[in-house]
Design a protein around this motif. Structure first.
Motif, PDB file in Angstrom:
ATOM      1  N   VAL A  86       0.944  -1.252  -0.058  1.00 49.27           N
ATOM      2  CA  VAL A  86      -0.111  -0.072   0.094  1.00 49.27           C
ATOM      3  C   VAL A  86       0.815   1.348   0.025  1.00 49.27           C
ATOM      4  O   VAL A  86       1.761   1.309   0.728  1.00 49.27           O
ATOM      5  CB  VAL A  86      -1.042   0.085   1.252  1.00 49.27           C
ATOM      6  CG1 VAL A  86      -1.687   1.272   1.387  1.00 49.27           C
ATOM      7  CG2 VAL A  86      -1.649  -1.189   1.255  1.00 49.27           C
ATOM      8  N   LEU A  88       1.332   5.113   0.938  1.00 46.87           N
ATOM      9  CA  LEU A  88       0.591   6.117   1.816  1.00 46.87           C
ATOM     10  C   LEU A  88       1.447   7.475   1.651  1.00 46.87           C
ATOM     11  O   LEU A  88       2.658   7.312   1.467  1.00 46.87           O
ATOM     12  CB  LEU A  88       0.537   5.518   3.331  1.00 46.87           C
ATOM     13  CG  LEU A  88      -0.070   4.359   3.559  1.00 46.87           C
ATOM     14  CD1 LEU A  88       0.244   3.955   5.023  1.00 46.87           C
ATOM     15  CD2 LEU A  88      -1.465   4.414   3.300  1.00 46.87           C
ATOM     16  N   ILE A 103      -3.883   7.728  -0.540  1.00 48.30           N
ATOM     17  CA  ILE A 103      -3.648   6.096  -0.217  1.00 48.30           C
ATOM     18  C   ILE A 103      -3.826   5.636  -1.662  1.00 48.30           C
ATOM     19  O   ILE A 103      -4.778   5.810  -2.485  1.00 48.30           O
ATOM     20  CB  ILE A 103      -4.835   5.832   0.510  1.00 48.30           C
ATOM     21  CG1 ILE A 103      -4.508   6.354   1.923  1.00 48.30           C
ATOM     22  CG2 ILE A 103      -4.742   4.231   0.666  1.00 48.30           C
ATOM     23  CD1 ILE A 103      -5.708   5.986   2.807  1.00 48.30           C
ATOM     24  N   ASN A 104      -2.884   4.891  -2.207  1.00 51.54           N
ATOM     25  CA  ASN A 104      -2.553   4.270  -3.585  1.00 51.54           C
ATOM     26  C   ASN A 104      -2.779   5.182  -4.569  1.00 51.54           C
ATOM     27  O   ASN A 104      -3.557   4.817  -5.418  1.00 51.54           O
ATOM     28  CB  ASN A 104      -3.477   2.899  -3.378  1.00 51.54           C
ATOM     29  CG  ASN A 104      -2.923   1.955  -2.834  1.00 51.54           C
ATOM     30  OD1 ASN A 104      -1.720   1.811  -2.559  1.00 51.54           O
ATOM     31  ND2 ASN A 104      -3.838   0.989  -2.265  1.00 51.54           N
ATOM     32  N   ALA A 108      -7.403  10.852  -0.036  1.00 43.07           N
ATOM     33  CA  ALA A 108      -8.262  10.205   0.881  1.00 43.07           C
ATOM     34  C   ALA A 108      -9.289  11.254   1.486  1.00 43.07           C
ATOM     35  O   ALA A 108      -9.172  12.361   1.600  1.00 43.07           O
ATOM     36  CB  ALA A 108      -7.509   9.732   2.167  1.00 43.07           C
ATOM     37  N   LEU A 114      -6.180   6.671   6.887  1.00 44.88           N
ATOM     38  CA  LEU A 114      -5.074   5.692   7.252  1.00 44.88           C
ATOM     39  C   LEU A 114      -4.862   4.942   8.339  1.00 44.88           C
ATOM     40  O   LEU A 114      -4.380   3.687   8.128  1.00 44.88           O
ATOM     41  CB  LEU A 114      -4.032   6.875   7.626  1.00 44.88           C
ATOM     42  CG  LEU A 114      -3.471   7.976   6.753  1.00 44.88           C
ATOM     43  CD1 LEU A 114      -2.512   9.015   7.674  1.00 44.88           C
ATOM     44  CD2 LEU A 114      -2.671   7.339   5.789  1.00 44.88           C
ATOM     45  N   TYR A 117      -4.967   1.074   7.663  1.00 46.75           N
ATOM     46  CA  TYR A 117      -3.598   0.360   7.121  1.00 46.75           C
ATOM     47  C   TYR A 117      -2.754   0.145   8.034  1.00 46.75           C
ATOM     48  O   TYR A 117      -1.796  -0.748   8.237  1.00 46.75           O
ATOM     49  CB  TYR A 117      -2.938   1.189   5.890  1.00 46.75           C
ATOM     50  CG  TYR A 117      -4.018   0.935   4.786  1.00 46.75           C
ATOM     51  CD1 TYR A 117      -4.244   0.066   3.992  1.00 46.75           C
ATOM     52  CD2 TYR A 117      -4.910   2.181   4.637  1.00 46.75           C
ATOM     53  CE1 TYR A 117      -5.144  -0.002   2.804  1.00 46.75           C
ATOM     54  CE2 TYR A 117      -5.738   2.331   3.571  1.00 46.75           C
ATOM     55  CZ  TYR A 117      -6.030   1.080   2.691  1.00 46.75           C
ATOM     56  OH  TYR A 117      -6.809   1.188   1.805  1.00 46.75           O
TER      57      TYR A 117
END
Ligand SMILES: Nc1ncnc2c1ncn2[C@@H]1O[C@H](COP(=O)(O)OP(=O)(O)OP(=O)(O)O)[C@@H](O)[C@H]1O
Length: 374
Positions: A86, A88, A103-104, A108, A114, A117
């Protein structure tokens, strides 16, 4: 125990004293060594910003950009998880006071995303006075622990405090009682959730501390919240506490108006820690004993987070070894093994980490750059 989640790559851009820096990591713990002012804490701070909030220094986001740069900063990380890697990232643009999270590669909707993960806990030298200092610091510490279990908790505390400031202002201005009642109702809803989240967290922690840290280097601690009401017990049901707080705030309006603030509520609570083997308040312990108590609490909490969320939290341990005797240091390093997590530690003297042996990767830091293993 090999960690299920590993921070395998970290990149910093114009973050404090790092211009551009990248670090590739394996599943071992990381020890950062270097002279004062090298950038060790800055790196831990960068990792801490991969969790909700303002990071381990509670710094304003606008202060994080490298001095003399255009004001933009970025931290990016790749995390190996049981479901695959992943990406971040977090950072601010020039002149921004907030921060964004990616995120990816996608923005977000909220920083709390967050928490799906990773979870992060830290101990820093600024927490050395936790048991002797003001209640507000302990409350903040406890709320941070709760937030690693319930990611929305900090936001609820923030909303409660905002509503309370509105109530205080309305009282001062002799505002509309109907409006006051509406605000008190919203405050009560949040206050009840905040109170039970804190109390549940401490109750779970208490059990785990007795079970896992009762003997040895990190003395068992007795944990308790101080009284919410001076004259009565807290009702057991959240709805009942909500109703009671609403009633009490309504009754106390004249009192609170005279005091210039809201006298009753979760913003006044403290939590007490007792060194169980000595049956003595934590605040009376020596510097090393207080540090050991704090470590015991945080390690037990790491275990709790893993039990309740399935995610073993990363541990950021800034200057952790300095106040510990060799036996406690060795016990800390051994305790890390059982947690199944990656720990990130800093120090000026690599000798203090020798007992970690092959369990850690050591990286030297100088002037915002990473050097090879010393
Ligand atoms: N926004 C910034 N821009 C550039 N440099 C900064 C910024 N903020 C802090 N610094 C500098 O970064 C340097 C490293 O700080 P850091 O706290 O990471 O040091 P450290 O290696 O942990 O040292 P110590 O052992 O003294 O705790 C310090 O010299 C500090 O002044």
């Amino acid at each position: 125990m090999t960690p299920a989640r590993v921070l395998v790559r970290l990149r910093l851009n114009a973050f404090r004293n790092y211009m551009t820096a990248a670090l590739d990591l394996g599943p071992r713990h990381l020890v950062l060594v270097g002279p004062n002012g090298a950038g060790k804490t800055n790196l831990l701070e960068a990792i801490s910003l991969l969790s909700p909030g303002r990071g381990l220094r509670r710094a304003g986001f606008e202060t994080l950009a490298a001095h003399g740069s255009d004001g933009a900063w970025a931290v990016a990380a790749t995390l190996d998880t049981p479901d695959g890697p992943v990406d971040l990232g977090t950072g601010s643009g020039p002149g921004e006071t907030g921060r964004r999270v990616r995120i990816n590669g996608a923005n977000a909707r909220a920083v709390e995303a967050l928490s799906a993960y990773l979870r992060i806990l830290w101990i820093t030298p600024a927490m050395d006075g936790l048991f002797t200092g003001p209640a507000a610091e302990r409350r903040r510490f406890l709320d941070r622990l709760v937030t690693t279990l319930i990611p929305d908790h900090s936001a609820s505390v923030g909303e409660f405090e905002k509503l309370m400031r509105q109530r205080n202002r309305l009282l001062e201005e002799d505002g509309d009682p109907l409006w006051l009642g509406a605000i008190e109702g919203q405050m009560a809803e949040r206050a009840s959730a905040i109170h039970f989240a804190r109390a549940d967290c401490l109750a779970h922690l208490q059990g785990l501390i007795a079970e896992t840290l009762g003997a040895g280097a990190f003395p068992a601690a007795g944990l308790a919240l101080t009284q919410l009401f001076e004259d009565m017990a807290v009702p057991e049901a959240p709805d009942a506490l909500e109703a009671l707080l609403r009633m009490r705030w309504q009754q106390d309006r004249a009192l609170d108006r005279a005091a210039g603030r809201t006298l009753l509520g979760p913003h006044r609570i403290d939590f007490e820690v007792v060194h169980a083997q000595k049956n003595m308040p934590a605040a009376l312990g020596s510097t090393g004993e207080q540090k050991a108590l704090l470590i015991g609490l945080v390690l037990a909490h790491a275990r709790l987070v893993r039990q309740m969320t399935g995610i073993a939290p990363f541990l950021l341990l800034d200057e952790i070894a300095a106040h510990l005797d060799p036996a406690r240091r060795a016990a800390l390093f051994d305790a890390l093994e059982g947690l199944g997590t990656q720990a990130f530690m800093t120090g000026t003297d690599p000798v203090l980490f020798a007992a970690l042996g092959a369990r850690a990767q050591t990286i030297a830091v100088r002037d915002g750059r990473f050097l090879a293993e010393p």
